[in-house]
Design a protein around this motif. Structure first.
Motif, PDB file in Angstrom:
ATOM      1  N   LEU A   8     -92.042  16.127 -35.409  1.00 22.27           N
ATOM      2  CA  LEU A   8     -91.636  17.248 -34.765  1.00 22.27           C
ATOM      3  C   LEU A   8     -91.476  17.224 -33.484  1.00 22.27           C
ATOM      4  CD1 LEU A   8     -92.564  19.946 -37.437  1.00 22.27           C
ATOM      5  CD2 LEU A   8     -90.112  18.963 -37.370  1.00 22.27           C
ATOM      6  N   ALA A   9     -90.550  17.303 -32.517  1.00 22.80           N
ATOM      7  CA  ALA A   9     -90.149  17.714 -31.288  1.00 22.80           C
ATOM      8  C   ALA A   9     -88.747  17.879 -30.787  1.00 22.80           C
ATOM      9  CB  ALA A   9     -90.503  16.366 -30.493  1.00 22.80           C
ATOM     10  N   THR A  10     -88.398  17.954 -29.465  1.00 20.53           N
ATOM     11  CA  THR A  10     -87.090  18.027 -29.042  1.00 20.53           C
ATOM     12  C   THR A  10     -86.383  16.834 -29.964  1.00 20.53           C
ATOM     13  OG1 THR A  10     -87.527  19.270 -27.368  1.00 20.53           O
ATOM     14  CG2 THR A  10     -85.519  18.244 -27.270  1.00 20.53           C
ATOM     15  N   LYS A  11     -86.889  15.827 -29.787  1.00 19.62           N
ATOM     16  CA  LYS A  11     -86.175  14.359 -30.467  1.00 19.62           C
ATOM     17  C   LYS A  11     -87.080  14.446 -31.694  1.00 19.62           C
ATOM     18  CE  LYS A  11     -84.300  12.491 -26.222  1.00 19.62           C
ATOM     19  NZ  LYS A  11     -84.417  13.805 -25.419  1.00 19.62           N
ATOM     20  N   THR A  12     -86.862  14.777 -32.820  1.00 16.58           N
ATOM     21  CA  THR A  12     -87.493  14.833 -33.834  1.00 16.58           C
ATOM     22  C   THR A  12     -87.231  13.315 -34.856  1.00 16.58           C
ATOM     23  OG1 THR A  12     -87.730  17.099 -34.362  1.00 16.58           O
ATOM     24  CG2 THR A  12     -88.002  15.762 -36.260  1.00 16.58           C
ATOM     25  N   GLY A  13     -88.236  12.697 -34.996  1.00 14.27           N
ATOM     26  CA  GLY A  13     -88.143  11.489 -35.974  1.00 14.27           C
ATOM     27  C   GLY A  13     -88.310  11.769 -37.032  1.00 14.27           C
ATOM     28  N   TYR A  14     -87.552  11.118 -38.074  1.00 18.08           N
ATOM     29  CA  TYR A  14     -87.798  11.491 -39.630  1.00 18.08           C
ATOM     30  C   TYR A  14     -87.746  10.017 -40.321  1.00 18.08           C
ATOM     31  CZ  TYR A  14     -82.667  10.951 -39.943  1.00 18.08           C
ATOM     32  OH  TYR A  14     -81.592  10.448 -39.889  1.00 18.08           O
ATOM     33  N   ALA A  15     -88.311  10.303 -41.526  1.00 22.58           N
ATOM     34  CA  ALA A  15     -88.266   9.216 -42.607  1.00 22.58           C
ATOM     35  C   ALA A  15     -88.209   9.722 -44.080  1.00 22.58           C
ATOM     36  CB  ALA A  15     -89.398   8.075 -42.309  1.00 22.58           C
ATOM     37  N   CYS A  16     -87.357   9.474 -44.873  1.00 20.55           N
ATOM     38  CA  CYS A  16     -87.277   9.722 -46.179  1.00 20.55           C
ATOM     39  C   CYS A  16     -87.280   8.448 -47.262  1.00 20.55           C
ATOM     40  CB  CYS A  16     -85.657  10.581 -46.354  1.00 20.55           C
ATOM     41  SG  CYS A  16     -85.402  11.592 -45.322  1.00 20.55           S
ATOM     42  N   ARG A  17     -87.999   9.224 -48.076  1.00 19.46           N
ATOM     43  CA  ARG A  17     -87.953   7.968 -49.499  1.00 19.46           C
ATOM     44  C   ARG A  17     -87.498   8.866 -50.460  1.00 19.46           C
ATOM     45  NH1 ARG A  17     -88.689   7.942 -54.509  1.00 19.46           N
ATOM     46  NH2 ARG A  17     -89.445   6.342 -55.425  1.00 19.46           N
ATOM     47  N   TYR A  18     -86.301   8.522 -51.072  1.00 18.34           N
ATOM     48  CA  TYR A  18     -85.638   9.159 -52.254  1.00 18.34           C
ATOM     49  C   TYR A  18     -84.968   8.453 -53.236  1.00 18.34           C
ATOM     50  CZ  TYR A  18     -81.116   8.989 -49.790  1.00 18.34           C
ATOM     51  OH  TYR A  18     -80.124   8.783 -49.315  1.00 18.34           O
ATOM     52  N   ASP A  19     -84.743   8.842 -54.270  1.00 21.47           N
ATOM     53  CA  ASP A  19     -84.021   8.416 -55.276  1.00 21.47           C
ATOM     54  C   ASP A  19     -82.507   8.785 -55.332  1.00 21.47           C
ATOM     55  OD1 ASP A  19     -86.100   6.842 -56.305  1.00 21.47           O
ATOM     56  OD2 ASP A  19     -86.849   8.379 -57.676  1.00 21.47           O
ATOM     57  N   SER A  20     -81.635   8.030 -55.092  1.00 22.53           N
ATOM     58  CA  SER A  20     -80.279   8.408 -55.119  1.00 22.53           C
ATOM     59  C   SER A  20     -79.668   8.066 -56.220  1.00 22.53           C
ATOM     60  CB  SER A  20     -79.386   7.664 -53.935  1.00 22.53           C
ATOM     61  OG  SER A  20     -79.383   6.282 -54.353  1.00 22.53           O
ATOM     62  N   PRO A  21     -78.420   8.729 -56.798  1.00 21.04           N
ATOM     63  CA  PRO A  21     -77.890   8.448 -58.051  1.00 21.04           C
ATOM     64  C   PRO A  21     -77.571   6.987 -58.543  1.00 21.04           C
ATOM     65  CG  PRO A  21     -76.800  10.152 -56.750  1.00 21.04           C
ATOM     66  CD  PRO A  21     -77.800   9.723 -56.015  1.00 21.04           C
ATOM     67  N   THR A  22     -77.573   6.114 -57.398  1.00 22.17           N
ATOM     68  CA  THR A  22     -76.970   4.739 -57.514  1.00 22.17           C
ATOM     69  C   THR A  22     -78.116   3.849 -57.322  1.00 22.17           C
ATOM     70  OG1 THR A  22     -75.949   4.636 -55.437  1.00 22.17           O
ATOM     71  CG2 THR A  22     -74.723   5.212 -57.315  1.00 22.17           C
ATOM     72  N   LEU A  23     -79.257   4.179 -56.428  1.00 18.79           N
ATOM     73  CA  LEU A  23     -80.411   3.579 -56.078  1.00 18.79           C
ATOM     74  C   LEU A  23     -81.647   4.068 -56.014  1.00 18.79           C
ATOM     75  CD1 LEU A  23     -80.673   0.600 -54.612  1.00 18.79           C
ATOM     76  CD2 LEU A  23     -80.382   1.701 -52.331  1.00 18.79           C
ATOM     77  N   ALA A  24     -82.458   3.427 -56.665  1.00 18.20           N
ATOM     78  CA  ALA A  24     -84.065   4.066 -56.609  1.00 18.20           C
ATOM     79  C   ALA A  24     -84.909   3.687 -55.297  1.00 18.20           C
ATOM     80  CB  ALA A  24     -84.876   3.775 -57.966  1.00 18.20           C
ATOM     81  N   ASN A  25     -85.641   4.453 -54.810  1.00 17.46           N
ATOM     82  CA  ASN A  25     -86.508   4.188 -53.682  1.00 17.46           C
ATOM     83  C   ASN A  25     -85.689   3.717 -52.618  1.00 17.46           C
ATOM     84  OD1 ASN A  25     -88.985   4.225 -55.010  1.00 17.46           O
ATOM     85  ND2 ASN A  25     -88.566   2.229 -55.998  1.00 17.46           N
ATOM     86  N   ARG A  26     -84.503   4.671 -52.286  1.00 15.11           N
ATOM     87  CA  ARG A  26     -83.817   4.571 -51.048  1.00 15.11           C
ATOM     88  C   ARG A  26     -84.523   5.163 -49.755  1.00 15.11           C
ATOM     89  NH1 ARG A  26     -78.853   3.910 -49.021  1.00 15.11           N
ATOM     90  NH2 ARG A  26     -78.128   5.100 -47.509  1.00 15.11           N
ATOM     91  N   ILE A  27     -84.529   4.583 -48.673  1.00 16.72           N
ATOM     92  CA  ILE A  27     -85.336   4.682 -47.589  1.00 16.72           C
ATOM     93  C   ILE A  27     -84.718   4.791 -46.375  1.00 16.72           C
ATOM     94  CG2 ILE A  27     -87.180   4.383 -45.853  1.00 16.72           C
ATOM     95  CD1 ILE A  27     -88.738   2.800 -48.077  1.00 16.72           C
ATOM     96  N   ILE A  28     -84.476   6.109 -45.488  1.00 19.96           N
ATOM     97  CA  ILE A  28     -83.814   6.069 -44.362  1.00 19.96           C
ATOM     98  C   ILE A  28     -84.616   6.943 -43.367  1.00 19.96           C
ATOM     99  CG2 ILE A  28     -81.367   6.652 -45.408  1.00 19.96           C
ATOM    100  CD1 ILE A  28     -81.719   9.493 -45.012  1.00 19.96           C
ATOM    101  N   SER A  29     -84.152   6.431 -42.306  1.00 18.75           N
ATOM    102  CA  SER A  29     -84.961   7.113 -41.163  1.00 18.75           C
ATOM    103  C   SER A  29     -84.002   7.389 -39.745  1.00 18.75           C
ATOM    104  CB  SER A  29     -86.127   6.205 -40.717  1.00 18.75           C
ATOM    105  OG  SER A  29     -85.641   4.757 -40.221  1.00 18.75           O
ATOM    106  N   GLY A  30     -84.388   8.014 -39.002  1.00 18.27           N
ATOM    107  CA  GLY A  30     -83.784   7.982 -37.524  1.00 18.27           C
ATOM    108  C   GLY A  30     -84.344   9.177 -36.902  1.00 18.27           C
TER     109      GLY A  30
END
Length: 99
Positions: A8-30
């Motif tokens: 957390l900051a003015t420019k917050t970095g994030y990463a997510c690990r989740y299961d989507s309906p079509t793909l398990a263990n999906r990872i996104i970040s930004g």
């Protein structure tokens, strides 16, 4: 288990690990930027953060939100960091998400 990790900051970095309906263990970040534009109230930053968390909740449906506990030394950066942590904690409590 779906996880949303935040720096957390003015420019917050994030990463997510989740299961989507079509793909398990999906990872996104930004990076999500919560700048306050000229003439705006400083509170707009926190409203933007809350809106973004709602978007991430719709996408990821996190079971856990993890965030870095930063070392604050005072000033504007501390006010921003503490405010963003407060928004995350409130959001997690409202949506019954473990922190």
């Amino acid at each position: 288990m779906n996880i949303l990790a935040l720096d957390l900051a003015t420019k917050t970095g994030y990463a997510c690990r989740y299961d989507s309906p079509t793909l398990a263990n999906r990872i996104i970040s930004g990076v999500q930027v919560f700048d306050v534009k000229r003439g705006e109230s400083p509170g707009v930053r926190f409203l933007r953060c809350r809106a973004w968390l709602n978007e991430m909740n719709d996408l990821v449906k996190p079971d856990i939100i993890s965030y870095e506990q930063a070392h604050h030394r005072g000033g504007a950066a501390t006010a921003c960091g503490v405010g963003l942590v407060t928004v995350v904690l409130e959001f997690a409590a409202l949506h019954k998400i473990e922190v």
